[in-house]
Design a protein around this motif. Structure first.
Motif, PDB file in Angstrom:
ATOM      1  N   ASP A 133      11.069  32.255 -27.553  1.00 46.56           N
ATOM      2  CA  ASP A 133      11.099  33.599 -26.972  1.00 46.56           C
ATOM      3  C   ASP A 133      10.700  34.644 -28.004  1.00 46.56           C
ATOM      4  O   ASP A 133       9.861  35.523 -27.744  1.00 46.56           O
ATOM      5  CB  ASP A 133      12.507  33.916 -26.443  1.00 46.56           C
ATOM      6  CG  ASP A 133      12.950  32.964 -25.348  1.00 46.56           C
ATOM      7  OD1 ASP A 133      12.086  32.284 -24.766  1.00 46.56           O
ATOM      8  OD2 ASP A 133      14.163  32.886 -25.087  1.00 46.56           O
ATOM      9  N   ILE A 157      10.657  33.151 -19.846  1.00 44.79           N
ATOM     10  CA  ILE A 157      11.549  33.601 -20.922  1.00 44.79           C
ATOM     11  C   ILE A 157      12.847  34.153 -20.334  1.00 44.79           C
ATOM     12  O   ILE A 157      13.939  33.898 -20.853  1.00 44.79           O
ATOM     13  CB  ILE A 157      10.856  34.661 -21.797  1.00 44.79           C
ATOM     14  CG1 ILE A 157       9.666  34.040 -22.539  1.00 44.79           C
ATOM     15  CG2 ILE A 157      11.834  35.270 -22.799  1.00 44.79           C
ATOM     16  CD1 ILE A 157       8.798  35.053 -23.261  1.00 44.79           C
ATOM     17  N   PHE A 159       6.344  27.423 -20.835  1.00 49.79           N
ATOM     18  CA  PHE A 159       5.863  28.029 -22.076  1.00 49.79           C
ATOM     19  C   PHE A 159       4.580  27.342 -22.551  1.00 49.79           C
ATOM     20  O   PHE A 159       3.631  27.996 -22.990  1.00 49.79           O
ATOM     21  CB  PHE A 159       6.909  27.893 -23.187  1.00 49.79           C
ATOM     22  CG  PHE A 159       8.104  28.797 -23.044  1.00 49.79           C
ATOM     23  CD1 PHE A 159       8.163  29.767 -22.066  1.00 49.79           C
ATOM     24  CD2 PHE A 159       9.176  28.657 -23.908  1.00 49.79           C
ATOM     25  CE1 PHE A 159       9.265  30.596 -21.942  1.00 49.79           C
ATOM     26  CE2 PHE A 159      10.284  29.482 -23.802  1.00 49.79           C
ATOM     27  CZ  PHE A 159      10.329  30.455 -22.816  1.00 49.79           C
ATOM     28  N   TRP A 210      16.029  33.612 -32.400  1.00 49.85           N
ATOM     29  CA  TRP A 210      15.061  34.577 -31.862  1.00 49.85           C
ATOM     30  C   TRP A 210      14.417  35.354 -33.011  1.00 49.85           C
ATOM     31  O   TRP A 210      13.185  35.510 -33.051  1.00 49.85           O
ATOM     32  CB  TRP A 210      15.749  35.547 -30.909  1.00 49.85           C
ATOM     33  CG  TRP A 210      14.800  36.419 -30.137  1.00 49.85           C
ATOM     34  CD1 TRP A 210      14.370  36.223 -28.862  1.00 49.85           C
ATOM     35  CD2 TRP A 210      14.155  37.625 -30.598  1.00 49.85           C
ATOM     36  NE1 TRP A 210      13.481  37.230 -28.490  1.00 49.85           N
ATOM     37  CE2 TRP A 210      13.332  38.090 -29.543  1.00 49.85           C
ATOM     38  CE3 TRP A 210      14.178  38.344 -31.783  1.00 49.85           C
ATOM     39  CZ2 TRP A 210      12.561  39.253 -29.649  1.00 49.85           C
ATOM     40  CZ3 TRP A 210      13.392  39.488 -31.893  1.00 49.85           C
ATOM     41  CH2 TRP A 210      12.604  39.942 -30.835  1.00 49.85           C
TER      42      TRP A 210
END
Length: 467
Positions: free
Chosen positions: A29, A119, A92, A150
């Motif tokens: 993400d 996401i 993804f 992240w």
């Protein structure tokens, strides 16, 4: 004979692997949402985009996250954590690779929107599944590790983007498509992740829930402690009823106030640093890498205080985040070193509480609607993030100092909302944190104040459902 308890256990290898695999999605993400910041100036020059069009491309994934969070959080509560857990990572891979072949900005906008949906789904599921496996005293630190991924993904995106810049016509294509590589690795690792025993129990699949728990903790594992947390239904409207409405408003508002300045700065960081005179060209991307390292350190710093008080961490984070942004707005021509230090200070302060984006939604809602609440907050918070990403180039074109001032104002609004709405859930089981007392506070917090907190292995009454 003693029994093994999920809430009271020490973190096992399985706990760590589940956390890291969930964090792998967070890594993807952060990578996907940040690599566009490196690629966008090249894309803008290639297609001669104006600031409005660049903002549309940059914010498309955030708009997709709005839809993905609202829809797939609820789907996750209906069909299970494991299925959505694999589906979003597979998406993804396909969508990342497809970006290489676009021939027009609108095609890239559509792909980024679809990636945002995936996401948003992953945000809804990652914190949910990690929290449902985590022991009570380790939940906070484990989710800090997960959320920090992240920031690591964002930092790696800037490193990769900087390394891939060769002044070639298609540099931005390779940058955007590169997110397929970590996604393939994470998908392979996620295969074999067990379904959440809390979710299985909430759907009446007791034997399967017990099998998962015994596999993790041994033959003496008990389901008794999970029963109160899994007694709620899966109905979307329940997160808007009674005391849960206040909680839904809280997690949506504080999350949006965190993300608006973060996404605006992260997406356009090279441009912002260049506007302060830090550097032009590739060197501005290297400066972004340095700042991103402090974002990672800031996220990890949450592990030091998250168990001492969720509410305290959030208030201090918002308050301290506003100070460096105000300083950047006040200084007409700050030295490059001062700019880097102030952005680093903002990163440490703001990212220290990023773990609460996963912790609070998971602790404040029962199993039946935990992913639903996570998904709803993900979606609503992305309105703020999308506004920041879309509006940033417009404001930056007018004045960088004004953009910093607006970021500080958002931090102050987040502090005020958290001061009024944020409950304290540290030290509570998921059952006690998600249940509410007559005042709307977490039920376990009332017990702790009275000195009558029950052992987490003791069966509790089911959560009263609202009608």
């Amino acid at each position: 004979m003693s029994t093994a308890s999920l809430e009271k256990s020490r973190p096992t290898r399985t706990h760590w692997l589940i956390t890291l695999y969930a964090g792998g999605g967070e890594f993807c993400d952060g990578y996907i949402l940040s690599i566009i910041g490196v690629a966008l100036p090249l894309l803008t020059a290639d297609y001669h985009l104006n600031s409005f069009d660049a903002g549309v491309v940059g914010s498309a994934s955030l708009v997709g996250m709005f839809a993905g969070g609202l829809i797939f959080g609820y789907v996750t509560d209906l069909v299970g954590r494991q299925k959505v857990y694999l589906f979003d990572i597979a998406a993804f891979i396909v969508l990342s690779a497809a970006q290489f072949f676009v021939t027009d900005p609108w095609q890239l906008t559509v792909l980024r929107f679809l990636m945002g949906i995936a996401i948003g789904a992953d945000f809804a599921i990652a914190g949910t599944i990690a929290s449902e496996f985590a022991p009570r005293n380790s939940r906070g630190p484990l989710l800090v590790i997960m959320v920090t991924m992240w920031s690591v993904g964002a930092a790696v995106a800037y490193v990769v983007g900087w390394a891939m810049m060769s002044s070639g016509h298609d540099d931005w294509r390779w940058m955007l498509a590169s997110s397929a590589i970590p996604a393939v690795l994470i998908l392979l690792l996620r295969f074999g992740t067990p379904e959440s025993p809390r979710w299985l129990l909430s759907k009446g699949r007791t034997d399967e829930a017990e099998a998962v728990l015994k596999q993790m903790l041994g033959p003496d594992a008990t389901l008794a402690e999970l029963e109160a947390d899994t007694a709620s239904r899966t109905r979307y409207g329940d997160i808007f009823r009674g005391a849960y409405l206040r909680r839904t408003v809280f997690i949506s508002v504080f999350w949006a106030c965190q993300l608006l300045p973060i996404y605006a700065i992260t997406t356009y960081e090279p441009t912002i640093l260049a506007s302060f005179g830090l550097a032009d060209g590739n060197d501005s991307y290297l400066g972004s890498v340095v700042v991103q390292i402090f974002f990672v350190l800031g996220s990890l710093s949450g592990i030091l205080v998250v168990n001492k008080g969720r509410r305290t961490l959030l208030l201090w984070s918002f308050g301290l985040s506003a100070i460096p942004l105000l300083a950047l707005a006040a200084f007409a021509h700050p030295a490059p070193a001062v700019v880097v230090v102030l952005f680093a200070a903002f990163g440490v302060a703001c990212f220290s509480s990023q773990c609460l984006q996963a912790i609070y939604p998971s602790e404040l809602f029962p199993t039946g609607v935990r992913a639903t609440a996570n998904g709803f907050a993900t979606g609503i918070s992305r309105i703020g993030a999308a506004l920041g990403t879309w509006g940033a180039p417009v404001v930056l074109a007018h004045s960088t100092r004004l953009a910093m001032l607006l970021g500080a104002v958002i931090c102050v609004i987040g502090w005020a909302a958290s001061y009024v709405l944020a409950p304290e859930t540290s030290g509570l089981t998921l059952a006690d944190a998600s249940a509410v007392d007559r005042d709307g506070d977490p039920r376990g917090r009332s017990r702790l104040r009275r000195g009558t907190a029950a052992d987490p292995t003791t069966p509790r009454p089911t959560v009263k459902e609202t009608s």
